[in-house]
Design a protein around this motif. Structure first.
Motif, PDB file in Angstrom:
ATOM      1  N   VAL A 167       0.859  -1.198   0.000  1.00 28.08           N
ATOM      2  CA  VAL A 167       0.000   0.000   0.000  1.00 28.08           C
ATOM      3  C   VAL A 167       0.892   1.244   0.000  1.00 28.08           C
ATOM      4  O   VAL A 167       1.874   1.316   0.747  1.00 28.08           O
ATOM      5  N   GLN A 168       0.580   2.197  -0.880  1.00 30.03           N
ATOM      6  CA  GLN A 168       1.386   3.415  -0.986  1.00 30.03           C
ATOM      7  C   GLN A 168       0.845   4.488  -0.029  1.00 30.03           C
ATOM      8  O   GLN A 168      -0.363   4.654   0.100  1.00 30.03           O
ATOM      9  N   PHE A 169       1.745   5.204   0.636  1.00 34.69           N
ATOM     10  CA  PHE A 169       1.327   6.275   1.549  1.00 34.69           C
ATOM     11  C   PHE A 169       1.833   7.612   1.026  1.00 34.69           C
ATOM     12  O   PHE A 169       2.957   7.705   0.534  1.00 34.69           O
ATOM     13  N   TYR A 170       0.968   8.619   1.181  1.00 40.44           N
ATOM     14  CA  TYR A 170       1.369   9.970   0.770  1.00 40.44           C
ATOM     15  C   TYR A 170       2.044  10.660   1.945  1.00 40.44           C
ATOM     16  O   TYR A 170       1.608  10.534   3.094  1.00 40.44           O
ATOM     17  N   ILE A 171       3.093  11.384   1.654  1.00 43.63           N
ATOM     18  CA  ILE A 171       3.745  12.182   2.709  1.00 43.63           C
ATOM     19  C   ILE A 171       3.981  13.586   2.153  1.00 43.63           C
ATOM     20  O   ILE A 171       4.489  13.736   1.046  1.00 43.63           O
ATOM     21  N   ARG A 172       3.553  14.572   2.906  1.00 43.93           N
ATOM     22  CA  ARG A 172       3.629  15.949   2.389  1.00 43.93           C
ATOM     23  C   ARG A 172       5.085  16.391   2.260  1.00 43.93           C
ATOM     24  O   ARG A 172       5.945  15.932   3.035  1.00 43.93           O
ATOM     25  N   PRO A 173       5.357  17.290   1.297  1.00 45.24           N
ATOM     26  CA  PRO A 173       6.743  17.756   1.139  1.00 45.24           C
ATOM     27  C   PRO A 173       7.220  18.523   2.377  1.00 45.24           C
ATOM     28  O   PRO A 173       6.460  19.303   2.944  1.00 45.24           O
ATOM     29  N   ILE A 174       8.454  18.250   2.787  1.00 47.60           N
ATOM     30  CA  ILE A 174       9.038  18.977   3.921  1.00 47.60           C
ATOM     31  C   ILE A 174      10.248  19.750   3.388  1.00 47.60           C
ATOM     32  O   ILE A 174      11.263  19.136   3.002  1.00 47.60           O
ATOM     33  N   GLY A 175      10.126  21.062   3.366  1.00 45.46           N
ATOM     34  CA  GLY A 175      11.143  21.928   2.759  1.00 45.46           C
ATOM     35  C   GLY A 175      12.534  21.700   3.303  1.00 45.46           C
ATOM     36  O   GLY A 175      13.508  21.607   2.543  1.00 45.46           O
TER      37      GLY A 175
END
Lengths: 395, 206
Positions: A167-175
């Protein structure tokens, strides 16, 4: 006028003598004050201290009542192995208190009897007992923590099972994490070293462990770009782990020959001398990139401002909420709180690591729901159910 | 085996210490005490390695007369001097006390006092009103600063201290608690990763 002053002085002397004799009398002839105690103290609660390892007993009593002419100093707690005695004095409590915890060589599973005596008199409470001390197998004050830990672990393991199934998980971009590679590239182009400060935490601190995961990435890139990374350490244990992390990263990059253990060194375990040493490195060696990742305290701004003055690009991250504003003000990128822990999952994109990150998000969602329910039920219905639910007593 | 054994040791130790947190019984407390003693022993050997690293680094600089080698002499002399004075006398040794109170403490205080100047320079940069958010930050900072000094209360009739308290007690505490909750869960997730062997960076590469 003169006569009245003399009379007043005599009266004061007389009162002083009376008061002084009464104090001496109380001390020397306690039994003579017994009639001034109108009601003796009465032990109303005698119990094994809850949630401890079984080496203490708590005694609570109803206060003695006494004539206003005589205020006792306090109570003497007495203990015996049998109701007949002999009783040993084990502690003193001021008159305003009526709770005592007996830690005096208490043996587990042994019967004890107690009574409370009033100082300056022979008055004692009736003997109470027997009571035994015993260790508990679960700290009831930590029930909330236990339940939440179990729920969190179960949730994390369930998500890890999904992660294993692909299962693929989304992770928000961290600058801040995205900027790591660019910052290393900049140092390489400028031909200057990279400074990695793993903070003031011990090697077992979670923030330091998170810093090691980023250190591994930085060291690997540094080896690939044939640059130099300097790691000044606050604890010798941190130095040993950091040396191992950097060495392995250089080996993974296929450049074990470039690894120099002298670049990862111990400075001192003293906050401001350590700060002075790191500032000295920044001003003398002029590293192009500074990483401040781990636990930081009052030295955070001193370090970050010196790095700014030296013209370095700076990436910082800490889980100390008080230090975050200082890093935000003085650094180019800041990993705020949990972002520091998320770095390893973000950098590796490993589904298992991302899975624990998802569990963390679900944990936060549960907490938010409980908090909102708590606010609504407390404000609208006056119920303190959720407040009690979240109550943790670690003592 | 080189990987599995440390992971197994980590899991067992972490599991026992986690259980110990919830069990106040004497047997578990003793286990915790023993683990602390082990940590101290490891710490002692690590300290020896730390001192060795420090001495070798500075000795090399002095030996090959590298740049700024004179500072290394000061560092080595300080280390040797304090160690000798500490070993010769007890903790109450007046020379040791004098060195600590009149050399080390003032140096530490000097470093700490630099913070005031760094706060001023960082605040100057952070509070430049270049964007809307930076302007809000600047205004909030002005209110809090004026709310914390007597002249603020004097010129505003108590408005600035009241506003400063609101800013500090509500939005500030809310943000701080949100960060603390995130940190708590993040620490728990990281600990779980370490326990289960998912996170192995601290042992070297994967």
């Amino acid at each position: 006028m003169g006569t009245s002053v003399v009379h007043l002085a005599r009266l004061r002397l007389f009162l002083f003598i009376i008061l002084f004799s009464s104090i001496i009398g109380q001390a020397a002839f306690g039994a003579e004050n017994d009639w001034l105690i109108t009601k003796p103290p009465l032990i109303n609660k005698l119990y094994d201290t809850p949630n401890d390892h079984g080496k203490s007993i708590k005694i609570e009593w109803l206060s003695a009542e006494y004539d206003s002419a005589f205020i006792p100093e306090g109570y003497i707690i007495q203990r015996a192995d049998s109701p007949q005695g002999p009783f040993d004095s084990i502690g003193f409590v001021p008159i305003v208190n009526n709770l005592y915890t007996d830690y005096e060589d208490v043996i587990n599973k042994k019967d004890y009897y107690y009574r409370v005596a009033v100082t300056g008199t022979d008055i004692t409470s009736p003997v109470e007992g027997p009571v035994q001390a015993s260790g508990q197998w679960f700290h009831t004050g930590k029930t909330t923590t236990f339940v939440f830990s179990v729920v969190f672990c179960a949730m994390a393991i369930a998500i890890l099972i999904f992660a294993r199934r692909g299962v693929q998980f989304y992770i928000r971009p961290i600058g801040g994490i995205n900027a790591i590679d660019d910052a290393i590239g900049r140092a390489t182009e400028m031909g200057k070293p990279i400074l990695f400060v793993p903070g003031l935490g011990t090697a077992s601190d979670v923030a330091t462990i998170a810093a090691f995961t980023i250190m591994e990435r930085v060291a690997k890139k540094t080896a690939e770009y044939q640059s130099r990374v300097i790691v000044p350490c606050y604890y010798p244990e941190t130095m040993i782990v950091a040396q191992e992390v950097v060495k392995s990263a250089f080996m993974d990059a296929g450049r074990p020959d470039m690894f120099n253990s002298k670049n990862i060194f111990y400075v001192t375990t003293d906050q401001f001398p350590y700060t002075a040493a790191v500032n000295g490195i920044m001003l003398r060696d002029k590293p192009a990139t500074n990483f401040f990742l781990g636990k930081f305290y009052a030295e955070s701004l001193v370090l970050a401002e010196t790095g700014f003055e030296a013209g370095a690009i700076q990436i910082a991250g800490t889980d100390e909420p008080i230090q975050i504003p200082f890093f935000v003000a003085a650094c180019d990128y800041t990993l705020i709180g949990e972002e520091l822990y998320a770095a390893s999952a973000y950098l590796s994109r490993d589904p298992m690591r991302l899975g624990t990150l998802k569990a963390q998000d679900w944990g936060k969602a549960i907490l938010v729901v409980i908090l909102v329910l708590g606010i609504v039920t407390a404000s609208v219905f006056g119920s303190d159910f959720f407040i009690r639910m979240l109550d943790v007593n670690v003592n | 085996m080189k990987r599995q054994l440390p992971i197994a040791i980590t899991f067992i130790c972490a599991f026992i210490l986690t259980v110990q947190y919830f069990v106040p019984h004497r047997s578990f407390e003793m286990m915790y005490e023993v683990s602390n003693v082990w940590l101290q022993i490891i710490g002692f050997f690590a300290t020896l390695l730390g001192i060795l690293s420090l001495v070798l680094n500075h000795w090399e600089k002095v030996k090959y007369k590298q740049e700024n080698w004179i500072y290394s002499i000061v560092a080595l002399a300080g280390l040797a001097g304090m160690t000798l004075v500490g070993l010769i006398g007890s903790q109450d040794n007046p020379v040791f006390e004098w060195l600590y109170n009149f050399i080390l403490s003032p140096i530490q205080a000097t470093m700490f006092s630099l913070l005031a100047f760094f706060i001023a320079s960082a605040a100057y940069r952070a509070f430049r009103a270049r964007t809307t958010i930076a302007t809000i930050l600047l205004l909030a900072a002005i209110v809090v600063m004026l709310g914390r000094v007597p002249i603020g209360a004097y010129i505003s009739g108590g408005l600035f201290p009241w506003l400063a308290d609101i800013l500090l007690n509500y939005p500030n505490v809310a943000a701080k608690r949100a960060i603390i909750m995130g940190v708590g869960l993040g620490a728990a997730a990281t600990s779980l990763k370490v326990m289960l062997g998912i996170e192995r960076s601290y042992m070297g590469s994967d």
